[in-house]
Write a protein that holds these residues in place. Structure first.
Motif, PDB file in Angstrom:
ATOM      1  N   GLY A 152       0.846  -1.187   0.000  1.00  0.00           N
ATOM      2  CA  GLY A 152       0.000   0.000   0.000  1.00  0.00           C
ATOM      3  C   GLY A 152       0.879   1.234   0.000  1.00  0.00           C
ATOM      4  O   GLY A 152       2.099   1.155   0.128  1.00  0.00           O
ATOM      5  N   ALA A 153       0.272   2.387  -0.133  1.00  0.00           N
ATOM      6  CA  ALA A 153       1.026   3.639  -0.200  1.00  0.00           C
ATOM      7  C   ALA A 153       1.801   3.907   1.091  1.00  0.00           C
ATOM      8  O   ALA A 153       2.898   4.439   1.063  1.00  0.00           O
ATOM      9  CB  ALA A 153       0.084   4.793  -0.509  1.00  0.00           C
ATOM     10  N   GLU A 154       1.242   3.524   2.211  1.00  0.00           N
ATOM     11  CA  GLU A 154       1.848   3.830   3.499  1.00  0.00           C
ATOM     12  C   GLU A 154       2.352   2.603   4.255  1.00  0.00           C
ATOM     13  O   GLU A 154       2.968   2.744   5.307  1.00  0.00           O
ATOM     14  CB  GLU A 154       0.834   4.566   4.386  1.00  0.00           C
ATOM     15  CG  GLU A 154       0.343   5.871   3.806  1.00  0.00           C
ATOM     16  CD  GLU A 154       1.440   6.913   3.705  1.00  0.00           C
ATOM     17  OE1 GLU A 154       2.281   6.985   4.620  1.00  0.00           O
ATOM     18  OE2 GLU A 154       1.457   7.644   2.694  1.00  0.00           O
ATOM     19  N   GLU A 155       2.079   1.423   3.740  1.00  0.00           N
ATOM     20  CA  GLU A 155       2.350   0.224   4.527  1.00  0.00           C
ATOM     21  C   GLU A 155       2.900  -0.891   3.643  1.00  0.00           C
ATOM     22  O   GLU A 155       2.496  -1.054   2.506  1.00  0.00           O
ATOM     23  CB  GLU A 155       1.035  -0.221   5.162  1.00  0.00           C
ATOM     24  CG  GLU A 155       1.179  -1.268   6.227  1.00  0.00           C
ATOM     25  CD  GLU A 155      -0.153  -1.502   6.922  1.00  0.00           C
ATOM     26  OE1 GLU A 155      -0.607  -2.658   6.911  1.00  0.00           O
ATOM     27  OE2 GLU A 155      -0.713  -0.544   7.465  1.00  0.00           O
ATOM     28  N   LEU A 156       3.830  -1.659   4.187  1.00  0.00           N
ATOM     29  CA  LEU A 156       4.362  -2.813   3.470  1.00  0.00           C
ATOM     30  C   LEU A 156       3.312  -3.921   3.391  1.00  0.00           C
ATOM     31  O   LEU A 156       2.451  -4.034   4.266  1.00  0.00           O
ATOM     32  CB  LEU A 156       5.600  -3.360   4.178  1.00  0.00           C
ATOM     33  CG  LEU A 156       6.832  -2.475   4.184  1.00  0.00           C
ATOM     34  CD1 LEU A 156       7.936  -3.129   5.021  1.00  0.00           C
ATOM     35  CD2 LEU A 156       7.317  -2.205   2.786  1.00  0.00           C
TER      36      LEU A 156
END
Length: 152
Positions: free
Chosen positions: A80-84
């Motif tokens: 995701g954009a903020e998370e692995l």
């Protein structure tokens, strides 16, 4: 020639593509997606593994023109954009990343394995990863990462 392809959900176009260029070259050099690695250029190491219309392929063996109008998903498209992605987190937690060169291809291969078989046995894991070479880890940490990701 121009190659129109959907990469990680985005419609992209690469211009002035030579007909003999590989999908790997287009992804890395023309579209700025360096996740898939260029190692053997012969489909032997798995470092350039990406999804093409949902099927894992060695991007070094796919002519760029063969990707016209198709969907590609790279390792960059798993997180995701903020998370692995949980598989990426598992690789870090299990110490399965050393030099990191093989890691993107392995992560795509593991993603495919776990989509097909959410709780693979050790032989299942080793067979699924047979097309991905790693010269650093000895594979034990990689197998542990797959198990960790399967449990997540």
């Amino acid at each position: 020639m121009r190659v129109n392809v959907t990469v990680n959900g985005d419609a992209l176009a690469a211009d002035d593509v030579w007909e003999g260029e590989s999908l790997l070259y287009v992804l890395r050099e023309r579209l700025g997606l360096p996740g898939a690695k260029n190692a053997c250029e012969q489909g032997e190491c798995g470092s350039c593994t990406v999804y093409l219309d949902g099927i894992p392929v060695c991007a070094c063996l796919v002519a760029a023109g063969q990707a016209e109008g198709r969907e590609v998903r790279t390792v960059e498209g798993l997180a995701g954009a903020e998370e692995l992605h949980p598989i990426q987190r598992a690789f870090l937690s299990a110490g399965a990343v050393q030099c990191g060169f093989c890691t993107p291809g392995l992560i795509v291969a593991v993603h495919d394995l776990l989509e097909r078989n959410p709780h693979p046995s050790d032989p299942d894991i080793r067979e699924a990863l047979a097309g991905n070479l790693c010269r650093c880890t000895g594979y034990e940490h990689i197998v542990a990462a797959v198990k960790l990701a399967a449990d997540a």
